[in-house]
Design a protein around this motif. Structure first.
Motif, PDB file in Angstrom:
ATOM      1  N   LEU A 234      14.434  10.998  63.532  1.00 10.87           N
ATOM      2  CA  LEU A 234      15.613  11.128  62.682  1.00 10.87           C
ATOM      3  C   LEU A 234      15.555  10.241  61.445  1.00 10.87           C
ATOM      4  CD1 LEU A 234      18.708  12.077  62.401  1.00 10.87           C
ATOM      5  CD2 LEU A 234      19.216   9.864  63.467  1.00 10.87           C
ATOM      6  N   VAL A 235      15.267   8.959  61.624  1.00  9.05           N
ATOM      7  CA  VAL A 235      15.393   7.973  60.546  1.00  9.05           C
ATOM      8  C   VAL A 235      14.190   8.059  59.616  1.00  9.05           C
ATOM      9  CG1 VAL A 235      15.627   5.535  59.971  1.00  9.05           C
ATOM     10  CG2 VAL A 235      16.777   6.446  62.014  1.00  9.05           C
ATOM     11  N   GLN A 236      14.481   8.402  58.350  1.00  7.99           N
ATOM     12  CA  GLN A 236      13.430   8.531  57.340  1.00  7.99           C
ATOM     13  C   GLN A 236      13.191   7.209  56.622  1.00  7.99           C
ATOM     14  OE1 GLN A 236      11.997  11.769  57.329  1.00  7.99           O
ATOM     15  NE2 GLN A 236      13.380  11.658  59.099  1.00  7.99           N
ATOM     16  N   SER A 237      14.211   6.381  56.553  1.00  5.33           N
ATOM     17  CA  SER A 237      14.107   5.074  55.913  1.00  5.33           C
ATOM     18  C   SER A 237      15.306   4.240  56.319  1.00  5.33           C
ATOM     19  CB  SER A 237      14.057   5.220  54.384  1.00  5.33           C
ATOM     20  OG  SER A 237      14.171   3.950  53.747  1.00  5.33           O
ATOM     21  N   GLN A 238      15.122   2.931  56.391  1.00  4.69           N
ATOM     22  CA  GLN A 238      16.238   2.027  56.655  1.00  4.69           C
ATOM     23  C   GLN A 238      17.017   1.720  55.378  1.00  4.69           C
ATOM     24  OE1 GLN A 238      17.359   0.787  59.513  1.00  4.69           O
ATOM     25  NE2 GLN A 238      15.796   1.636  60.864  1.00  4.69           N
ATOM     26  N   ASP A 239      16.553   2.260  54.256  1.00  2.27           N
ATOM     27  CA  ASP A 239      17.163   1.991  52.951  1.00  2.27           C
ATOM     28  C   ASP A 239      17.874   3.245  52.463  1.00  2.27           C
ATOM     29  OD1 ASP A 239      17.848   1.341  50.351  1.00  2.27           O
ATOM     30  OD2 ASP A 239      15.944   0.344  49.924  1.00  2.27           O
ATOM     31  N   ARG A 240      19.188   3.185  52.304  1.00  2.00           N
ATOM     32  CA  ARG A 240      19.977   4.320  51.814  1.00  2.00           C
ATOM     33  C   ARG A 240      19.477   4.823  50.475  1.00  2.00           C
ATOM     34  NH1 ARG A 240      21.842   7.781  49.270  1.00  2.00           N
ATOM     35  NH2 ARG A 240      24.012   8.366  48.869  1.00  2.00           N
ATOM     36  N   GLY A 312      19.096   4.808  55.889  1.00  2.00           N
ATOM     37  CA  GLY A 312      20.002   3.673  55.968  1.00  2.00           C
ATOM     38  C   GLY A 312      20.014   3.066  57.359  1.00  2.00           C
ATOM     39  N   ASP A 313      20.916   2.111  57.534  1.00  2.00           N
ATOM     40  CA  ASP A 313      21.054   1.399  58.800  1.00  2.00           C
ATOM     41  C   ASP A 313      21.669   2.344  59.835  1.00  2.00           C
ATOM     42  OD1 ASP A 313      21.686  -0.287  60.927  1.00  2.00           O
ATOM     43  OD2 ASP A 313      22.282  -1.944  59.622  1.00  2.00           O
ATOM     44  N   HIS A 314      20.948   2.607  60.933  1.00  2.00           N
ATOM     45  CA  HIS A 314      21.476   3.523  61.946  1.00  2.00           C
ATOM     46  C   HIS A 314      22.208   2.788  63.063  1.00  2.00           C
ATOM     47  CE1 HIS A 314      17.577   2.302  63.665  1.00  2.00           C
ATOM     48  NE2 HIS A 314      18.146   2.505  64.831  1.00  2.00           N
ATOM     49  N   ASP A 315      22.176   1.460  63.048  1.00  2.00           N
ATOM     50  CA  ASP A 315      22.884   0.683  64.063  1.00  2.00           C
ATOM     51  C   ASP A 315      24.296   0.318  63.625  1.00  2.00           C
ATOM     52  OD1 ASP A 315      20.813   0.524  65.999  1.00  2.00           O
ATOM     53  OD2 ASP A 315      19.806  -0.998  64.786  1.00  2.00           O
ATOM     54  N   MET A 322      22.992   7.803  54.590  1.00  2.00           N
ATOM     55  CA  MET A 322      23.180   9.231  54.344  1.00  2.00           C
ATOM     56  C   MET A 322      22.601  10.014  55.509  1.00  2.00           C
ATOM     57  SD  MET A 322      22.406  11.751  51.096  1.00  2.00           S
ATOM     58  CE  MET A 322      20.941  12.669  51.553  1.00  2.00           C
ATOM     59  N   LEU A 323      23.396  10.933  56.029  1.00  2.00           N
ATOM     60  CA  LEU A 323      22.971  11.876  57.059  1.00  2.00           C
ATOM     61  C   LEU A 323      22.863  13.251  56.426  1.00  2.00           C
ATOM     62  CD1 LEU A 323      22.548  12.952  59.999  1.00  2.00           C
ATOM     63  CD2 LEU A 323      25.050  13.166  60.117  1.00  2.00           C
TER      64      LEU A 323
END
Length: 373
Positions: A234-240, A312-315, A322-323
């Motif tokens: 799912l997570v493409q980057s931790q940076d929005r 972005g931060d998923h926690d 952004m989703l």
């Protein structure tokens, strides 16, 4: 419990999301007729000059697609401005809007519009605090922005003749743009933009009041359920700031692009229910039968055909993110905007790559109605 979830999921995905078997077709015909009648009532209150400003040709793509989420100071609008209407005309307009949106959609729209008063108050306070120290040029810009931050600074455009059964309505202004298109008794709502700033009132008599909260809650429930392997997809980057371009004005879907992110086919049964609930929440601005039809369209294409991607931060969902939920007939971008520690600002866009602006329906309508001309 697992058996119950699977049975419930099967029930939802086979069409029992609709309360009555005949609701979609008959319900949309009723909704379309009610919208047309409310539009006629509104138009009847307008003078000749106002009618000239609000009415456009149905094929005027520039005006239909010229919506924006930006303040009107940065993105001037065309059409009929609510601020110019008298009391009788406003009553008729709200009759049209109430008929053209769900109760949820109408409530969201009114709250989003009301937030302009808060923006205006913030600018007014900033001007007062700077006092004589504010340079003249900066003061002029601030005063212009303050004037534009107005709950009445929203615009209506009607495309085509509502009495014909094929027409479109656009409500457009800062953080709010809704395009509904009616074609031969069918209604589609795409694109839709919903935003707010602030999302949660920070202080004052309305402290804690929120908008678009249920969309966030549905997403948060799904995010909390994902395991490490699913999050890795799912997570493409931790940076929005690394997110793909937001599907705002001018966006054109790339139907040939490779899907990005987590395939919904890799969700568990209960996670699929959560995704279904989130999608229902996002499309809930539409009238009841129209939303049911939209959901049935997405289900027919298969929820497993959807992909979810996150930047972005998923926690910590209070931080910018952004989703994206994307598929053949659905595209949702949901973003929390702002800086870390100060991201009290949402942008949401809901689109239909297969029928944005009702173009697929309109094309078929013109071919069938005017093919021999």
């Amino acid at each position: 419990m697992k058996y119950f979830i699977l049975v419930l999921l099967s029930t939802i995905l086979t069409g029992a999301a609709h309360a009555h078997p005949d609701h979609v077709e008959t319900g949309m015909q009723h909704e379309a007729a009610a919208m047309a009648a409310a539009a006629a009532d509104f138009l009847a209150t307008l003078d000749e000059g106002q009618r000239a400003r609000v009415l456009f040709a149905l094929d005027d793509r520039e005006a239909r697609e010229g919506w924006s989420n930006l303040p009107t100071l940065r993105a001037p609008r065309v059409g009929l401005q609510i601020a110019t209407l008298n009391a009788e005309q406003r009553v008729a307009l709200h009759g049209l809007l109430a008929r053209s949106l769900s109760s949820e959609g109408y409530s969201d729209a009114m709250h989003i519009m009301s937030l302009e008063s808060l923006g205006r108050a913030r600018i007014e306070t900033a001007i007062a605090e700077r006092g004589e120290d504010m340079p003249d040029e900066m003061r002029a810009r601030a005063q212009a922005a303050m004037a534009a931050a107005n709950p009445e600074n929203y615009w209506i455009r009607i495309f085509g003749d509502p009495a014909s059964g094929t027409w479109s309505l656009v409500l457009d202004g800062h953080h709010l743009a809704v395009t509904s298109t009616v074609v031969d008794g069918r209604i589609t709502f795409a694109p839709v933009f919903l935003g707010n700033n602030p999302q949660t009132m920070p202080s004052g008599v309305f402290a804690g009041r929120r908008s678009l909260q249920h969309e966030l809650d549905r997403v948060a429930d799904l995010m909390a359920s994902l395991d490490e392997s699913q999050l890795a997809e799912l997570v493409q980057s931790q940076d929005r700031s690394d997110a793909s371009e937001f599907a705002g004005p001018g966006w054109v879907p790339d139907m040939d692009a490779d899907a990005v992110g987590l395939s919904a086919a890799d969700l568990s049964a209960d996670q699929m229910l959560m995704l279904h609930a989130a999608i229902r929440e996002f499309i809930g601005v539409a009238t009841m039968a129209s939303a049911d039809a939209r959901l049935a369209q997405i289900e027919a294409g298969g929820l497993e055909a959807l992909h979810l991607a996150w930047w972005g931060d998923h926690d910590d969902l209070s931080e910018p993110f952004m989703l994206r939920i994307s598929g053949p007939s659905l595209h949702i971008d949901f973003a929390r905007e702002g800086q870390s520690g100060d991201a009290n600002h949402f942008h949401i866009v809901i689109r239909d790559p297969s029928n944005d602006y009702g173009e697929n329906w309109l094309r078929t309508h013109y071919e069938e109605a005017h093919g021999d001309e």
